[in-house]
Design a protein around this motif. Sequence first.
Motif, PDB file in Angstrom:
ATOM      1  N   SER A 103      37.677  45.886  52.115  1.00 15.06           N
ATOM      2  CA  SER A 103      36.249  45.908  51.836  1.00 15.06           C
ATOM      3  C   SER A 103      35.859  47.118  50.989  1.00 15.06           C
ATOM      4  O   SER A 103      34.684  47.352  50.746  1.00 15.06           O
ATOM      5  CB  SER A 103      35.463  45.942  53.149  1.00 15.06           C
ATOM      6  N   GLY A 104      36.851  47.884  50.545  1.00 17.86           N
ATOM      7  CA  GLY A 104      36.560  49.134  49.854  1.00 17.86           C
ATOM      8  C   GLY A 104      36.883  49.100  48.375  1.00 17.86           C
ATOM      9  O   GLY A 104      37.151  48.049  47.775  1.00 17.86           O
ATOM     10  N   ASP A 105      36.876  50.280  47.785  1.00 10.32           N
ATOM     11  CA  ASP A 105      37.030  50.435  46.353  1.00 10.32           C
ATOM     12  C   ASP A 105      38.389  49.931  45.865  1.00 10.32           C
ATOM     13  O   ASP A 105      38.490  49.318  44.806  1.00 10.32           O
ATOM     14  CB  ASP A 105      36.865  51.921  46.012  1.00 10.32           C
ATOM     15  N   GLU A 106      39.431  50.195  46.639  1.00 10.45           N
ATOM     16  CA  GLU A 106      40.776  49.799  46.224  1.00 10.45           C
ATOM     17  C   GLU A 106      40.893  48.283  46.086  1.00 10.45           C
ATOM     18  O   GLU A 106      41.599  47.773  45.219  1.00 10.45           O
ATOM     19  CB  GLU A 106      41.804  50.323  47.224  1.00 10.45           C
ATOM     20  N   HIS A 107      40.182  47.571  46.946  1.00 10.79           N
ATOM     21  CA  HIS A 107      40.152  46.112  46.885  1.00 10.79           C
ATOM     22  C   HIS A 107      39.678  45.653  45.505  1.00 10.79           C
ATOM     23  O   HIS A 107      40.303  44.808  44.857  1.00 10.79           O
ATOM     24  CB  HIS A 107      39.219  45.601  47.985  1.00 10.79           C
ATOM     25  N   ILE A 149      41.938  43.757  42.405  1.00  9.78           N
ATOM     26  CA  ILE A 149      41.614  42.417  41.906  1.00  9.78           C
ATOM     27  C   ILE A 149      41.237  42.497  40.432  1.00  9.78           C
ATOM     28  O   ILE A 149      41.523  41.578  39.653  1.00  9.78           O
ATOM     29  CB  ILE A 149      40.496  41.751  42.737  1.00  9.78           C
ATOM     30  N   SER A 150      40.638  43.617  40.019  1.00  9.49           N
ATOM     31  CA  SER A 150      40.344  43.815  38.593  1.00  9.49           C
ATOM     32  C   SER A 150      41.643  43.909  37.799  1.00  9.49           C
ATOM     33  O   SER A 150      41.765  43.331  36.705  1.00  9.49           O
ATOM     34  CB  SER A 150      39.505  45.079  38.398  1.00  9.49           C
ATOM     35  N   ALA A 151      42.623  44.619  38.355  1.00  5.87           N
ATOM     36  CA  ALA A 151      43.918  44.753  37.674  1.00  5.87           C
ATOM     37  C   ALA A 151      44.600  43.392  37.554  1.00  5.87           C
ATOM     38  O   ALA A 151      45.195  43.067  36.503  1.00  5.87           O
ATOM     39  CB  ALA A 151      44.810  45.731  38.435  1.00  5.87           C
ATOM     40  N   LEU A 152      44.539  42.577  38.607  1.00  4.98           N
ATOM     41  CA  LEU A 152      45.132  41.236  38.566  1.00  4.98           C
ATOM     42  C   LEU A 152      44.431  40.381  37.510  1.00  4.98           C
ATOM     43  O   LEU A 152      45.081  39.720  36.689  1.00  4.98           O
ATOM     44  CB  LEU A 152      45.028  40.584  39.947  1.00  4.98           C
ATOM     45  N   HIS A 153      43.097  40.390  37.546  1.00  2.00           N
ATOM     46  CA  HIS A 153      42.334  39.550  36.616  1.00  2.00           C
ATOM     47  C   HIS A 153      42.621  39.930  35.166  1.00  2.00           C
ATOM     48  O   HIS A 153      42.864  39.068  34.306  1.00  2.00           O
ATOM     49  CB  HIS A 153      40.840  39.706  36.923  1.00  2.00           C
ATOM     50  N   LYS A 154      42.643  41.224  34.874  1.00  3.41           N
ATOM     51  CA  LYS A 154      42.852  41.658  33.490  1.00  3.41           C
ATOM     52  C   LYS A 154      44.292  41.438  33.037  1.00  3.41           C
ATOM     53  O   LYS A 154      44.544  41.239  31.845  1.00  3.41           O
ATOM     54  CB  LYS A 154      42.442  43.124  33.346  1.00  3.41           C
ATOM     55  N   ALA A 188      52.978  41.748  35.118  1.00  4.65           N
ATOM     56  CA  ALA A 188      51.953  42.634  35.670  1.00  4.65           C
ATOM     57  C   ALA A 188      51.058  41.868  36.642  1.00  4.65           C
ATOM     58  O   ALA A 188      50.689  42.385  37.703  1.00  4.65           O
ATOM     59  CB  ALA A 188      51.119  43.248  34.549  1.00  4.65           C
ATOM     60  N   ALA A 189      50.721  40.615  36.286  1.00  2.00           N
ATOM     61  CA  ALA A 189      49.863  39.819  37.156  1.00  2.00           C
ATOM     62  C   ALA A 189      50.533  39.581  38.515  1.00  2.00           C
ATOM     63  O   ALA A 189      49.899  39.708  39.569  1.00  2.00           O
ATOM     64  CB  ALA A 189      49.530  38.489  36.485  1.00  2.00           C
ATOM     65  N   LEU A 190      51.822  39.264  38.496  1.00  3.53           N
ATOM     66  CA  LEU A 190      52.549  39.065  39.750  1.00  3.53           C
ATOM     67  C   LEU A 190      52.616  40.350  40.564  1.00  3.53           C
ATOM     68  O   LEU A 190      52.527  40.321  41.799  1.00  3.53           O
ATOM     69  CB  LEU A 190      53.969  38.564  39.460  1.00  3.53           C
ATOM     70  N   TYR A 191      52.781  41.479  39.876  1.00  3.42           N
ATOM     71  CA  TYR A 191      52.848  42.758  40.588  1.00  3.42           C
ATOM     72  C   TYR A 191      51.556  43.027  41.347  1.00  3.42           C
ATOM     73  O   TYR A 191      51.580  43.380  42.532  1.00  3.42           O
ATOM     74  CB  TYR A 191      53.118  43.890  39.585  1.00  3.42           C
ATOM     75  N   TRP A 192      50.398  42.874  40.676  1.00  2.00           N
ATOM     76  CA  TRP A 192      49.122  43.154  41.351  1.00  2.00           C
ATOM     77  C   TRP A 192      48.830  42.115  42.427  1.00  2.00           C
ATOM     78  O   TRP A 192      48.263  42.447  43.479  1.00  2.00           O
ATOM     79  CB  TRP A 192      47.984  43.219  40.335  1.00  2.00           C
ATOM     80  N   TYR A 193      49.250  40.878  42.204  1.00  2.00           N
ATOM     81  CA  TYR A 193      49.121  39.848  43.242  1.00  2.00           C
ATOM     82  C   TYR A 193      49.922  40.250  44.477  1.00  2.00           C
ATOM     83  O   TYR A 193      49.430  40.185  45.611  1.00  2.00           O
ATOM     84  CB  TYR A 193      49.615  38.517  42.670  1.00  2.00           C
ATOM     85  N   ALA A 194      51.161  40.721  44.248  1.00  2.00           N
ATOM     86  CA  ALA A 194      52.014  41.147  45.360  1.00  2.00           C
ATOM     87  C   ALA A 194      51.441  42.389  46.048  1.00  2.00           C
ATOM     88  O   ALA A 194      51.490  42.507  47.284  1.00  2.00           O
ATOM     89  CB  ALA A 194      53.435  41.418  44.856  1.00  2.00           C
ATOM     90  N   GLU A 227      45.708  41.450  51.999  1.00  2.00           N
ATOM     91  CA  GLU A 227      44.613  40.640  51.468  1.00  2.00           C
ATOM     92  C   GLU A 227      44.738  39.184  51.933  1.00  2.00           C
ATOM     93  O   GLU A 227      45.844  38.664  52.092  1.00  2.00           O
ATOM     94  CB  GLU A 227      44.612  40.705  49.938  1.00  2.00           C
ATOM     95  N   ASP A 228      43.612  38.539  52.161  1.00  2.07           N
ATOM     96  CA  ASP A 228      43.581  37.139  52.551  1.00  2.07           C
ATOM     97  C   ASP A 228      43.965  36.280  51.340  1.00  2.07           C
ATOM     98  O   ASP A 228      43.288  36.321  50.305  1.00  2.07           O
ATOM     99  CB  ASP A 228      42.167  36.766  53.025  1.00  2.07           C
ATOM    100  N   PRO A 229      45.049  35.496  51.414  1.00  3.38           N
ATOM    101  CA  PRO A 229      45.445  34.662  50.270  1.00  3.38           C
ATOM    102  C   PRO A 229      44.351  33.704  49.823  1.00  3.38           C
ATOM    103  O   PRO A 229      44.310  33.314  48.658  1.00  3.38           O
ATOM    104  CB  PRO A 229      46.678  33.906  50.795  1.00  3.38           C
ATOM    105  N   ARG A 230      43.449  33.338  50.740  1.00  2.00           N
ATOM    106  CA  ARG A 230      42.359  32.432  50.346  1.00  2.00           C
ATOM    107  C   ARG A 230      41.419  33.108  49.352  1.00  2.00           C
ATOM    108  O   ARG A 230      40.887  32.459  48.445  1.00  2.00           O
ATOM    109  CB  ARG A 230      41.577  31.976  51.583  1.00  2.00           C
ATOM    110  N   PHE A 231      41.195  34.411  49.547  1.00  2.00           N
ATOM    111  CA  PHE A 231      40.390  35.154  48.569  1.00  2.00           C
ATOM    112  C   PHE A 231      41.067  35.133  47.205  1.00  2.00           C
ATOM    113  O   PHE A 231      40.419  34.922  46.168  1.00  2.00           O
ATOM    114  CB  PHE A 231      40.206  36.603  49.037  1.00  2.00           C
ATOM    115  N   LEU A 232      42.386  35.325  47.188  1.00  2.00           N
ATOM    116  CA  LEU A 232      43.126  35.310  45.933  1.00  2.00           C
ATOM    117  C   LEU A 232      43.089  33.929  45.296  1.00  2.00           C
ATOM    118  O   LEU A 232      42.961  33.803  44.070  1.00  2.00           O
ATOM    119  CB  LEU A 232      44.563  35.754  46.171  1.00  2.00           C
ATOM    120  N   ALA A 233      43.181  32.881  46.113  1.00  2.00           N
ATOM    121  CA  ALA A 233      43.121  31.516  45.582  1.00  2.00           C
ATOM    122  C   ALA A 233      41.776  31.272  44.901  1.00  2.00           C
ATOM    123  O   ALA A 233      41.712  30.663  43.825  1.00  2.00           O
ATOM    124  CB  ALA A 233      43.337  30.511  46.713  1.00  2.00           C
TER     125      ALA A 233
END
Length: 438
Positions: free
Chosen positions: A246-250, A254-259, A268-274, A281-287
């Motif tokens: 719920s904080g800043d790191e969250h 997600i910004s790093a994954l999106h970009k 890089a996308a897989l790294y931030w996802y991992a 993190e809740d995988p449903r949020f990522l989905a």
Amino acid sequence: MSDLFDQSPATGPARDAPRPLADRLRPKALDEVIGQQHVLGPEGPLGVMLASGSLSSLVFWGPPGVGKTTIARLLADETDLAFVQISAIFTGVPELRKVFEAAKIRRSNGQGTLLFVDEIHRFNKAQQDGFLPHMEDGTILLVGATTENPSFELNAALLSRSQVLVLQRLDLVHLELLVQRAEKELGRALPLTGHARETLLEMADGDGRALLNLVEQVAAWKVDKPLDPDALSTRLMKRAAKYDKSGDEHYNLISALHKSVRGSDPDAALYWYARMLEGGEDPRFLARRLTRMAVEDIALADPQAQTICLHAWETYERLGSPEGELALAQAVIYLALAPKSNAGYAAYKAARAAAKKTGSEPPPKHILNAPTKLMAEQGYGEGYAYDHNAEDGFSGQNYFPETMKHGVYYTPVERGYERELKRRVDYFAKLRAKRQGG
């Protein structure tokens, strides 16, 4: 009046009491602080303030274990201010009143107070507002510390009276310097191989205090030969990655994954996802966010991207973890490698802006139905051209309000499936011009 909050040596532990290594190695001067030269150096903001003899209220923003408390304490020493430390977690309004009253008494006796507030973002708006008059009249010089983004967590009024300084996580070079200081203090080297030493530094994850706690544990072991990385990992639990859902790191991750997806970098996308999964993190949020990326950044350049995400989301719901997370990982790869277009997103925003500006304009009468005689007499539906009866199935009529020019919002890109859509847009635009001109 006694000062219950002043952390002076007289109220601290007895001189011969055992002290943790992190406390024993606390720097005695600002030039001993490791890793924050961008703030403390001669050209850094604090270096300039101290050189000019003008120190303002501050907010230190940074991860745990990078020296926020230490720097605040040393600033008090440098400026001959009384150092008072409180934590927003354990301090309420009555305690704050006592702190301010004690600071007023000191001020009347000719001494200022540096009030260090740890976790300052934990104070609510009213409590934060309570600092303002005492900052303005010089009763206290406030130094707050927070791990959260001050822009979101602190009042604008408090921020306007303070300077925010960003402290950085310690890199491996800085952590190695800390280990060397610890070995000098302990009088012996750590019983680790070179690779194990690197593993120890990585376990600290940029947190100097955590590193010194690990060093203290390792130094207490009695071993016959230096330990390798496997032996070290067996004896020590890896420090959990810093992550607050719920904080800043969250939001940072997600910004790093999106970009990374937008930048077409699957690795890089897989790294931030991992990283997010490892942080809990809740995988449903990522989905949900992956589906948003498909809609926002890929869109009609690859219409299948949205379907891939929805199927991966459904697969996760059916399989759960960890197998379902693999389906989401495959969606991450697909999105990163898909052609990108935000033409649909831009068109939607432009259409919304036009609709907001001309929200009361009626449709042209020729495209309105006329279910009643009165409406027919008013011209509803008169002159409507049924496209299926027109040449090429296209009438070229105007469908915008009569007072508006024909808007152009959707401009497809020359990538992926939108190449075909661009061909169609151009075709109908030429045909429309021809029909309307005729």
